[in-house]
Structure formats: C-alpha cells, structure tokens
Design a protein around this motif. Structure first.
Motif, PDB file in Angstrom:
ATOM      1  N   GLY A 129      70.705 -15.199  43.148  1.00  0.00           N
ATOM      2  CA  GLY A 129      70.692 -15.275  44.605  1.00  0.00           C
ATOM      3  C   GLY A 129      69.298 -15.344  45.182  1.00  0.00           C
ATOM      4  N   ALA A 130      68.360 -15.868  44.398  1.00  0.00           N
ATOM      5  CA  ALA A 130      66.983 -16.003  44.876  1.00  0.00           C
ATOM      6  C   ALA A 130      66.778 -17.361  45.546  1.00  0.00           C
ATOM      7  CB  ALA A 130      66.007 -15.849  43.718  1.00  0.00           C
ATOM      8  N   ARG A 131      65.797 -17.417  46.416  1.00  0.00           N
ATOM      9  CA  ARG A 131      65.357 -18.689  47.007  1.00  0.00           C
ATOM     10  C   ARG A 131      64.326 -19.285  46.059  1.00  0.00           C
ATOM     11  NH1 ARG A 131      60.570 -19.030  51.137  1.00  0.00           N
ATOM     12  NH2 ARG A 131      60.643 -21.211  51.793  1.00  0.00           N
ATOM     13  N   THR A 132      64.439 -20.569  45.751  1.00  0.00           N
ATOM     14  CA  THR A 132      63.542 -21.168  44.769  1.00  0.00           C
ATOM     15  C   THR A 132      62.679 -22.264  45.380  1.00  0.00           C
ATOM     16  OG1 THR A 132      65.419 -22.523  44.042  1.00  0.00           O
ATOM     17  CG2 THR A 132      64.869 -20.628  42.690  1.00  0.00           C
ATOM     18  N   LEU A 133      61.388 -22.170  45.090  1.00  0.00           N
ATOM     19  CA  LEU A 133      60.417 -23.198  45.439  1.00  0.00           C
ATOM     20  C   LEU A 133      59.902 -23.807  44.139  1.00  0.00           C
ATOM     21  CD1 LEU A 133      58.249 -21.259  48.083  1.00  0.00           C
ATOM     22  CD2 LEU A 133      60.268 -22.692  48.504  1.00  0.00           C
ATOM     23  N   ALA A 134      59.398 -25.020  44.202  1.00  0.00           N
ATOM     24  CA  ALA A 134      58.873 -25.651  42.992  1.00  0.00           C
ATOM     25  C   ALA A 134      57.650 -26.479  43.321  1.00  0.00           C
ATOM     26  CB  ALA A 134      59.928 -26.536  42.337  1.00  0.00           C
ATOM     27  N   PHE A 135      56.752 -26.530  42.325  1.00  0.00           N
ATOM     28  CA  PHE A 135      55.611 -27.436  42.397  1.00  0.00           C
ATOM     29  C   PHE A 135      55.589 -28.267  41.131  1.00  0.00           C
ATOM     30  CE2 PHE A 135      51.124 -28.298  41.243  1.00  0.00           C
ATOM     31  CZ  PHE A 135      50.841 -29.193  42.264  1.00  0.00           C
ATOM     32  N   ASP A 136      55.636 -29.581  41.291  1.00  0.00           N
ATOM     33  CA  ASP A 136      55.618 -30.514  40.164  1.00  0.00           C
ATOM     34  C   ASP A 136      55.406 -31.906  40.745  1.00  0.00           C
ATOM     35  OD1 ASP A 136      56.232 -32.192  37.952  1.00  0.00           O
ATOM     36  OD2 ASP A 136      57.546 -30.656  37.114  1.00  0.00           O
ATOM     37  N   PRO A 137      54.417 -32.655  40.250  1.00  0.00           N
ATOM     38  CA  PRO A 137      54.233 -34.028  40.738  1.00  0.00           C
ATOM     39  C   PRO A 137      55.460 -34.902  40.530  1.00  0.00           C
ATOM     40  CG  PRO A 137      52.319 -33.316  39.473  1.00  0.00           C
ATOM     41  CD  PRO A 137      53.378 -32.277  39.273  1.00  0.00           C
ATOM     42  N   VAL A 138      56.288 -34.562  39.539  1.00  0.00           N
ATOM     43  CA  VAL A 138      57.514 -35.312  39.270  1.00  0.00           C
ATOM     44  C   VAL A 138      58.691 -34.470  39.735  1.00  0.00           C
ATOM     45  CG1 VAL A 138      58.931 -36.429  37.515  1.00  0.00           C
ATOM     46  CG2 VAL A 138      56.439 -36.380  37.256  1.00  0.00           C
ATOM     47  N   HIS A 139      59.444 -34.970  40.712  1.00  0.00           N
ATOM     48  CA  HIS A 139      60.571 -34.216  41.247  1.00  0.00           C
ATOM     49  C   HIS A 139      61.810 -34.450  40.387  1.00  0.00           C
ATOM     50  CE1 HIS A 139      58.845 -33.716  45.598  1.00  0.00           C
ATOM     51  NE2 HIS A 139      57.957 -33.477  44.652  1.00  0.00           N
ATOM     52  N   ASN A 140      62.409 -33.373  39.934  1.00  0.00           N
ATOM     53  CA  ASN A 140      63.609 -33.453  39.117  1.00  0.00           C
ATOM     54  C   ASN A 140      64.816 -33.711  40.019  1.00  0.00           C
ATOM     55  OD1 ASN A 140      65.896 -32.805  37.437  1.00  0.00           O
ATOM     56  ND2 ASN A 140      64.505 -31.699  36.082  1.00  0.00           N
ATOM     57  N   PRO A 141      65.602 -34.767  39.764  1.00  0.00           N
ATOM     58  CA  PRO A 141      66.743 -35.074  40.631  1.00  0.00           C
ATOM     59  C   PRO A 141      67.812 -33.987  40.650  1.00  0.00           C
ATOM     60  CG  PRO A 141      66.748 -36.462  38.659  1.00  0.00           C
ATOM     61  CD  PRO A 141      65.436 -35.763  38.684  1.00  0.00           C
ATOM     62  N   GLU A 142      67.802 -33.099  39.641  1.00  0.00           N
ATOM     63  CA  GLU A 142      68.782 -32.020  39.602  1.00  0.00           C
ATOM     64  C   GLU A 142      68.413 -30.869  40.541  1.00  0.00           C
ATOM     65  OE1 GLU A 142      69.303 -30.693  35.601  1.00  0.00           O
ATOM     66  OE2 GLU A 142      69.523 -32.712  34.788  1.00  0.00           O
ATOM     67  N   ALA A 143      67.214 -30.901  41.094  1.00  0.00           N
ATOM     68  CA  ALA A 143      66.732 -29.775  41.894  1.00  0.00           C
ATOM     69  C   ALA A 143      67.517 -29.578  43.184  1.00  0.00           C
ATOM     70  CB  ALA A 143      65.247 -29.966  42.209  1.00  0.00           C
ATOM     71  N   GLY A 179      58.858 -18.938  42.782  1.00  0.00           N
ATOM     72  CA  GLY A 179      58.141 -20.196  42.637  1.00  0.00           C
ATOM     73  C   GLY A 179      58.138 -20.637  41.187  1.00  0.00           C
ATOM     74  N   ILE A 180      58.478 -21.898  40.950  1.00  0.00           N
ATOM     75  CA  ILE A 180      58.544 -22.443  39.600  1.00  0.00           C
ATOM     76  C   ILE A 180      57.540 -23.587  39.492  1.00  0.00           C
ATOM     77  CG2 ILE A 180      60.021 -23.559  37.878  1.00  0.00           C
ATOM     78  CD1 ILE A 180      62.415 -22.219  39.334  1.00  0.00           C
ATOM     79  N   VAL A 181      56.612 -23.464  38.564  1.00  0.00           N
ATOM     80  CA  VAL A 181      55.592 -24.489  38.358  1.00  0.00           C
ATOM     81  C   VAL A 181      55.989 -25.301  37.129  1.00  0.00           C
ATOM     82  CG1 VAL A 181      53.153 -24.935  37.902  1.00  0.00           C
ATOM     83  CG2 VAL A 181      53.820 -23.035  39.396  1.00  0.00           C
ATOM     84  N   GLY A 182      56.482 -26.505  37.362  1.00  0.00           N
ATOM     85  CA  GLY A 182      56.974 -27.357  36.292  1.00  0.00           C
ATOM     86  C   GLY A 182      58.492 -27.316  36.231  1.00  0.00           C
ATOM     87  N   THR A 183      59.139 -28.423  36.597  1.00  0.00           N
ATOM     88  CA  THR A 183      60.603 -28.436  36.654  1.00  0.00           C
ATOM     89  C   THR A 183      61.188 -29.398  35.622  1.00  0.00           C
ATOM     90  OG1 THR A 183      60.440 -29.993  38.512  1.00  0.00           O
ATOM     91  CG2 THR A 183      60.841 -27.671  39.041  1.00  0.00           C
ATOM     92  N   GLY A 184      60.683 -29.288  34.390  1.00  0.00           N
ATOM     93  CA  GLY A 184      61.326 -29.969  33.275  1.00  0.00           C
ATOM     94  C   GLY A 184      62.539 -29.171  32.842  1.00  0.00           C
ATOM     95  N   LYS A 185      62.952 -29.324  31.600  1.00  0.00           N
ATOM     96  CA  LYS A 185      64.190 -28.701  31.136  1.00  0.00           C
ATOM     97  C   LYS A 185      64.125 -27.173  31.169  1.00  0.00           C
ATOM     98  CE  LYS A 185      65.500 -32.653  28.281  1.00  0.00           C
ATOM     99  NZ  LYS A 185      66.650 -33.029  29.130  1.00  0.00           N
ATOM    100  N   ILE A 186      62.989 -26.611  30.748  1.00  0.00           N
ATOM    101  CA  ILE A 186      62.872 -25.149  30.749  1.00  0.00           C
ATOM    102  C   ILE A 186      62.770 -24.616  32.174  1.00  0.00           C
ATOM    103  CG2 ILE A 186      61.488 -23.188  29.991  1.00  0.00           C
ATOM    104  CD1 ILE A 186      60.676 -24.828  27.546  1.00  0.00           C
ATOM    105  N   GLY A 187      61.957 -25.269  32.983  1.00  0.00           N
ATOM    106  CA  GLY A 187      61.833 -24.851  34.378  1.00  0.00           C
ATOM    107  C   GLY A 187      63.158 -24.885  35.105  1.00  0.00           C
ATOM    108  N   MET A 188      63.957 -25.907  34.840  1.00  0.00           N
ATOM    109  CA  MET A 188      65.264 -26.016  35.493  1.00  0.00           C
ATOM    110  C   MET A 188      66.242 -24.977  34.956  1.00  0.00           C
ATOM    111  SD  MET A 188      65.069 -28.165  37.907  1.00  0.00           S
ATOM    112  CE  MET A 188      66.818 -28.281  38.277  1.00  0.00           C
ATOM    113  N   ALA A 189      66.169 -24.675  33.673  1.00  0.00           N
ATOM    114  CA  ALA A 189      67.027 -23.614  33.124  1.00  0.00           C
ATOM    115  C   ALA A 189      66.691 -22.276  33.772  1.00  0.00           C
ATOM    116  CB  ALA A 189      66.863 -23.531  31.608  1.00  0.00           C
ATOM    117  N   PHE A 190      65.392 -22.017  33.965  1.00  0.00           N
ATOM    118  CA  PHE A 190      64.969 -20.794  34.650  1.00  0.00           C
ATOM    119  C   PHE A 190      65.456 -20.801  36.096  1.00  0.00           C
ATOM    120  CE2 PHE A 190      61.940 -18.330  37.173  1.00  0.00           C
ATOM    121  CZ  PHE A 190      61.906 -17.130  36.478  1.00  0.00           C
ATOM    122  N   ALA A 191      65.367 -21.952  36.750  1.00  0.00           N
ATOM    123  CA  ALA A 191      65.801 -22.064  38.145  1.00  0.00           C
ATOM    124  C   ALA A 191      67.286 -21.752  38.289  1.00  0.00           C
ATOM    125  CB  ALA A 191      65.500 -23.466  38.672  1.00  0.00           C
TER     126      ALA A 191
END
Length: 336
Positions: A165-179, A146-158
C-alpha cells in the motif's frame, strides 16, 4: 565444449553440474586475475562471477591462450571491458534474468528487519529484556517509495511495495510500460530524493550511475529516509553515505553490496583482521544492515543462472544466435 569456471563456490556447483549436459566443466575457487588467467589454458570458454577481473590486460591474456567465450554468472557486467573483448573477438554474455524475485524479496526483507528492529529485538530476548522502548518502527503502508531502475528486479520490488500500500516513484531514463498498472510515477531524480521515505536501488553500475548517490543526493533526502542497495556498491559513494548516517542526514541503510566488497565478500576471513576502515564504520552503525552480496541466493535463481550459463555455451558451440550476448553499447538503467 570445455568450460573453466572461476570463483566457483560449493553452493552453486550442484546446479551447474545438473545443467552441464555434454559440456566438460572444471572448477577453481580462485578469482580471474592477470595471474590466474593461465589456468584456463586449453579451454575455449570460461564462466566468471562478479568478483572476477575481466579488464583489458586480463582479456588480452585470455585471448592469447585461446579463450573465445566468456559467460557471466550474473546480470551485472561492470567488471568486464566489453569494448576490448569485442576488439579481441571474445564473445561475452550475461544472465539477463534468473529470478528477479530473489533480489527484490531480499531487499524487502532487509528493509523490514532494519525498520522493525528485528536483530535488536532478538538480542534483547536472549538477555530476557522484554521492554519495547527501543523497538519502534514505522508502517510501510502509505509511505513514498522511490525506485531507481525499473528493469525486472525494480519492477518486482515495486509490485511488493504496491502490495504494502505504498506510493511508488521511479527514476529511469527508460520507462517500463508495466509501470502504469502499478501507478508508478516517473519523476526527476531530485524529486525522488526529496519525496521518498524509502529508496531502493536497482540499476547497473556504469559511467552514468557511478556514485549516483553522493554528497548532493544525501543532502536532498529526507532525514527519515532508508536507503536500500541490492544492485552494485559503486552506485553509492561510501564516504558520503557514512557522513549522512553518522550525522543523522538519513535514517538508515540496507546494503547487500559494498563499494569495496571485492576484497572482503565471498571469502572466509575469520582468521584475518579486516583493514577496510569504511567497512568497519558501516558495520558498527546500528542503523545499517549489511549482508554479503547474497540477495540472488535462492534455489530458483541458482537454477536460472546455471541453465542460462550452459545454454549460452551450447548456443555458441552450435553457431546459434545468443540473445543475451553483450556488446560495448548497453542501456543505462533498465537491465536489472
């Protein structure tokens, strides 16, 4: 322009000097406080770090001595009263990005060190104890992260987690189009808490995220979950985290930031006894790995911070638009 740099450390000075250009820069290791604000008398601009105090009273004193510009050598700006700065006519800008990989990679490094018992293994090796009984970890592959915050750092971690090979979930009021390209699923916060084996925090600290991880959140997390925080200490309620760890409500925590770190981090306290009971409790737990707010500390990140800091000063001096200038109205999550 003359720039006074608070909270200066030897590790960053060569990078700042390389990018300074025609600017005159003066350093102090002292933090910005109400008492030290007068050190910037005669300067137009100051550069501050995360441990500095840019609250309303300090800003008022800075404005009175002629400070018109404040540049932050960080992404986060929770230590600055932006509304008061705006009212005083002080321009404030941050470093919106330097190397998101620095923080994301540090978060992964901490996860793997804790998960695979690397520190315990080294200690046993030094004792010539080669048993493996206490060193069992788990595969990140196939786990839910689970990733809380999908800005640049969150997306780099993702992206790194996607590579595992992990399954990724995210919580962020703003959805990153790269997700979508990384098959990241945006879910409600409670769903992320309930389903994640690993949770990594990459959101800023503000009124909406203060103590986002508190008693209720920890009660909803899996007992085997590991929490990673390389964002801001105040996003996590420390006493609630300690209760969860000490009562096996969660499996571990990787902390590069700490709620009360300003009294401890970035200082040499070897000759002092730290009186912070919560910090010493965290440090004593084998299921906790703490580093001293060093996730950003790579050559690439320091170059980016110095360059943006000095370019911001140059743009202000030339009357140019500064796209990284901050106002009192900022997005909730996706800025880290």
């Amino acid at each position: 322009m003359r720039v006074f740099i608070y909270s200066s450390h030897p590790y960053e000075q060569p990078f700042l000097e390389k990018e300074a250009g025609q600017h005159e820069i003066i350093y102090t290791s002292q933090r910005l406080t109400l008492e030290t604000a007068s050190l910037a008398n005669g300067f137009e601009a100051i550069a501050i770090f995360t441990a500095d105090d840019a609250s309303a009273p300090v800003l008022e004193k800075l404005a009175a001595i002629g400070i018109r510009y404040i540049t932050l050598r960080s992404v986060g700006h929770d230590h600055v009263d932006l509304a008061r700065a705006q009212a005083l006519g002080i321009h404030v800008a941050n470093v919106p990005e330097y190397s998101p990989y620095a923080v994301a990679e540090h978060a992964v490094a901490m996860l793997m060190v804790l998960n695979r018992k690397i520190i315990a293994s080294r200690l046993l090796m030094q004792l010539q104890d080669y048993r493996l009984d206490l060193l069992t970890g788990f595969d990140v592959h196939g786990k839910t992260v689970g990733i809380v915050g999908t800005g640049k750092i969150g997306m780099a971690f993702a992206r790194i987690m996607h590579g595992f090979g992990a399954r990724t979930l995210a919580f962020d009021p703003v959805h990153n189009p790269e997700a979508s390209a990384l098959q990241i699923s945006y879910v409600p916060f409670d769903t992320l808490l309930q389903q994640s084996d690993i949770i990594s925090i990459h959101c800023p600290l503000n009124n909406h995220t203060k103590h986002l991880f508190s008693w209720d959140a920890f009660n909803k997390m899996k007992p085997e979950c590991i929490l990673i925080n390389t964002a801001r200490g105040g996003v996590v309620h420390t006493e609630a985290l300690l209760h969860a760890l000490e009562n096996d409500r969660i499996n571990g925590a990787c902390l590069d930031v700490y709620e009360n770190e300003k009294a401890i981090f970035f200082q040499d306290l070897r000759e002092q006894t730290i009186q912070d009971v919560q910090y010493t409790r965290l440090l004593a737990l084998k299921k906790v790995l703490i580093t001293g707010h060093q996730a950003f500390l790579t050559k690439e990140a320091l170059t980016g911070i110095a360059r943006t800091t000095m370019q911001t000063i140059a743009s202000w001096e030339s009357g140019l638009n500064v796209p990284n200038e901050l106002t009192s109205f900022q997005p909730l999550y996706s800025v880290k």
